[in-house]
Design a protein around this motif. Structure first.
Motif, PDB file in Angstrom:
ATOM      1  N   GLN A   1      24.647   0.504  22.770  1.00  0.00           N
ATOM      2  CA  GLN A   1      25.704  -0.092  23.685  1.00  0.00           C
ATOM      3  C   GLN A   1      26.980   0.253  23.647  1.00  0.00           C
ATOM      4  N   SER A   2      27.607   1.205  22.961  1.00  0.00           N
ATOM      5  CA  SER A   2      28.757   1.495  22.837  1.00  0.00           C
ATOM      6  C   SER A   2      29.246   2.843  23.476  1.00  0.00           C
ATOM      7  N   GLU A   3      30.426   3.348  23.290  1.00  0.00           N
ATOM      8  CA  GLU A   3      30.919   4.563  23.589  1.00  0.00           C
ATOM      9  C   GLU A   3      30.053   5.747  22.625  1.00  0.00           C
ATOM     10  N   ARG A   4      29.588   5.180  21.718  1.00  0.00           N
ATOM     11  CA  ARG A   4      28.965   6.259  20.695  1.00  0.00           C
ATOM     12  C   ARG A   4      27.625   6.913  21.641  1.00  0.00           C
ATOM     13  N   ARG A   5      27.179   6.347  22.530  1.00  0.00           N
ATOM     14  CA  ARG A   5      25.861   6.803  23.337  1.00  0.00           C
ATOM     15  C   ARG A   5      26.509   8.007  24.180  1.00  0.00           C
ATOM     16  N   VAL A   6      25.938   9.190  24.177  1.00  0.00           N
ATOM     17  CA  VAL A   6      26.494  10.146  25.157  1.00  0.00           C
ATOM     18  C   VAL A   6      25.210  10.678  25.524  1.00  0.00           C
ATOM     19  N   ALA A   7      24.947  10.966  26.934  1.00  0.00           N
ATOM     20  CA  ALA A   7      23.805  11.517  27.729  1.00  0.00           C
ATOM     21  C   ALA A   7      24.313  12.627  28.629  1.00  0.00           C
ATOM     22  N   SER A   8      22.977  13.515  28.632  1.00  0.00           N
ATOM     23  CA  SER A   8      23.188  14.613  29.707  1.00  0.00           C
ATOM     24  C   SER A   8      21.940  14.581  30.452  1.00  0.00           C
ATOM     25  N   ASP A   9      21.587  15.465  31.209  1.00  0.00           N
ATOM     26  CA  ASP A   9      20.408  15.551  31.992  1.00  0.00           C
ATOM     27  C   ASP A   9      19.057  15.547  31.082  1.00  0.00           C
ATOM     28  N   THR A  10      19.285  16.266  29.860  1.00  0.00           N
ATOM     29  CA  THR A  10      18.008  16.564  29.105  1.00  0.00           C
ATOM     30  C   THR A  10      17.938  15.910  27.848  1.00  0.00           C
TER      31      THR A  10
ATOM     32  N   GLU B   1      19.757  12.358  25.193  1.00  0.00           N
ATOM     33  CA  GLU B   1      20.834  11.333  24.719  1.00  0.00           C
ATOM     34  C   GLU B   1      20.936  11.339  23.319  1.00  0.00           C
ATOM     35  N   SER B   2      22.228  11.288  23.067  1.00  0.00           N
ATOM     36  CA  SER B   2      22.707  11.064  21.565  1.00  0.00           C
ATOM     37  C   SER B   2      23.368   9.874  21.235  1.00  0.00           C
ATOM     38  N   VAL B   3      23.012   9.237  20.139  1.00  0.00           N
ATOM     39  CA  VAL B   3      23.533   7.878  19.971  1.00  0.00           C
ATOM     40  C   VAL B   3      24.232   8.173  18.339  1.00  0.00           C
ATOM     41  N   ARG B   4      25.643   8.139  18.579  1.00  0.00           N
ATOM     42  CA  ARG B   4      26.364   8.934  17.354  1.00  0.00           C
ATOM     43  C   ARG B   4      26.553   7.615  16.341  1.00  0.00           C
ATOM     44  N   MET B   5      25.825   7.563  15.343  1.00  0.00           N
ATOM     45  CA  MET B   5      25.872   6.357  14.475  1.00  0.00           C
ATOM     46  C   MET B   5      26.993   6.439  13.467  1.00  0.00           C
ATOM     47  N   LEU B   6      27.300   7.712  13.082  1.00  0.00           N
ATOM     48  CA  LEU B   6      28.197   8.114  12.014  1.00  0.00           C
ATOM     49  C   LEU B   6      29.285   9.307  12.487  1.00  0.00           C
ATOM     50  N   LEU B   7      30.312   9.084  12.363  1.00  0.00           N
ATOM     51  CA  LEU B   7      31.160  10.135  13.122  1.00  0.00           C
ATOM     52  C   LEU B   7      32.335  10.543  12.210  1.00  0.00           C
TER      53      LEU B   7
ATOM     54  N   HIS C   1      23.278  11.190  13.906  1.00  0.00           N
ATOM     55  CA  HIS C   1      22.806  10.754  15.178  1.00  0.00           C
ATOM     56  C   HIS C   1      21.139  10.545  15.270  1.00  0.00           C
ATOM     57  N   ILE C   2      21.289   9.632  16.386  1.00  0.00           N
ATOM     58  CA  ILE C   2      19.663   9.597  16.782  1.00  0.00           C
ATOM     59  C   ILE C   2      19.628  10.155  18.268  1.00  0.00           C
ATOM     60  N   THR C   3      19.039  11.333  18.403  1.00  0.00           N
ATOM     61  CA  THR C   3      18.884  12.109  19.712  1.00  0.00           C
ATOM     62  C   THR C   3      17.595  11.918  20.248  1.00  0.00           C
ATOM     63  N   THR C   4      17.475  11.763  21.683  1.00  0.00           N
ATOM     64  CA  THR C   4      16.321  11.549  22.304  1.00  0.00           C
ATOM     65  C   THR C   4      16.425  12.900  23.408  1.00  0.00           C
ATOM     66  N   ILE C   5      15.188  13.614  23.243  1.00  0.00           N
ATOM     67  CA  ILE C   5      15.027  14.822  24.002  1.00  0.00           C
ATOM     68  C   ILE C   5      13.970  14.506  25.006  1.00  0.00           C
ATOM     69  N   PHE C   6      14.637  14.338  26.400  1.00  0.00           N
ATOM     70  CA  PHE C   6      13.675  13.910  27.389  1.00  0.00           C
ATOM     71  C   PHE C   6      12.468  14.698  27.641  1.00  0.00           C
ATOM     72  N   GLU C   7      11.433  14.084  27.980  1.00  0.00           N
ATOM     73  CA  GLU C   7      10.115  14.712  28.141  1.00  0.00           C
ATOM     74  C   GLU C   7      10.313  15.713  29.252  1.00  0.00           C
ATOM     75  N   GLY C   8       9.523  17.050  28.871  1.00  0.00           N
ATOM     76  CA  GLY C   8       9.506  17.956  29.921  1.00  0.00           C
ATOM     77  C   GLY C   8      10.784  18.684  30.283  1.00  0.00           C
ATOM     78  N   THR C   9      11.912  18.594  29.323  1.00  0.00           N
ATOM     79  CA  THR C   9      13.141  19.558  29.429  1.00  0.00           C
ATOM     80  C   THR C   9      13.096  20.500  28.437  1.00  0.00           C
ATOM     81  N   GLU C  10      14.156  21.511  28.805  1.00  0.00           N
ATOM     82  CA  GLU C  10      14.667  22.477  27.924  1.00  0.00           C
ATOM     83  C   GLU C  10      16.208  22.455  27.866  1.00  0.00           C
ATOM     84  N   THR C  11      16.721  22.607  26.647  1.00  0.00           N
ATOM     85  CA  THR C  11      17.921  22.680  26.278  1.00  0.00           C
ATOM     86  C   THR C  11      18.527  23.613  25.584  1.00  0.00           C
ATOM     87  N   HIS C  12      19.356  24.459  26.091  1.00  0.00           N
ATOM     88  CA  HIS C  12      20.071  25.502  25.415  1.00  0.00           C
ATOM     89  C   HIS C  12      21.192  25.188  24.590  1.00  0.00           C
TER      90      HIS C  12
END
Length: 128
Positions: A11-20, A22-28, A38-49
């Protein structure tokens, strides 16, 4: 001591998202631990380079399924319990299978500042 919850970070600026992903950066970097977490979610059916030229990363899959393809190399399946370590700045493609969103715990060294996103080459900048 530092204590944070995933939800308060989400719920803060520690959450950063793209099209493929979402990264929640818990320790920086500002937390002065020498790594970021970080806890990162890779969205279903996506590919990230991704090509971390400036960082080393370890990634543990907590849920979901997919694969990591090293550019010019092998492809490895990812499922819960899989740990992969990008110890050679490996350029790769990360894919989450259809209907198999992946949730990953990630550690970066050196730590990131929190605002980084992949550039056109899949790289995070090194921020001092």
């Amino acid at each position: 001591m530092i204590v944070r919850t995933l939800e308060e970070c989400r719920q803060s600026e520690r959450r950063v998202a793209s099209d493929t992903w979402e990264s929640v950066r818990m320790l920086l970097k500002d937390d002065k631990m020498g790594f970021s977490f970080h806890i990162t979610t890779i969205f279903e059916g996506t590919e990230t380079h991704i090509h971390y030229k400036n960082h080393l990363e370890s990634v543990y899959c907590m849920s979901g399924e997919g694969e990591i393809e090293v550019v010019g190399g092998e492809t490895y399946p990812i499922k819960p319990g899989t740990l992969y370590i990008l110890d050679k700045h490996d350029e790769h493609y990360l894919r989450a299978y259809k209907d198999k969103e992946m949730v990953m715990a990630c550690v970066f060294n050196p730590p990131i500042t929190g605002a980084e996103v992949h550039d056109e080459n899949g790289v995070y900048p090194l921020v001092d």
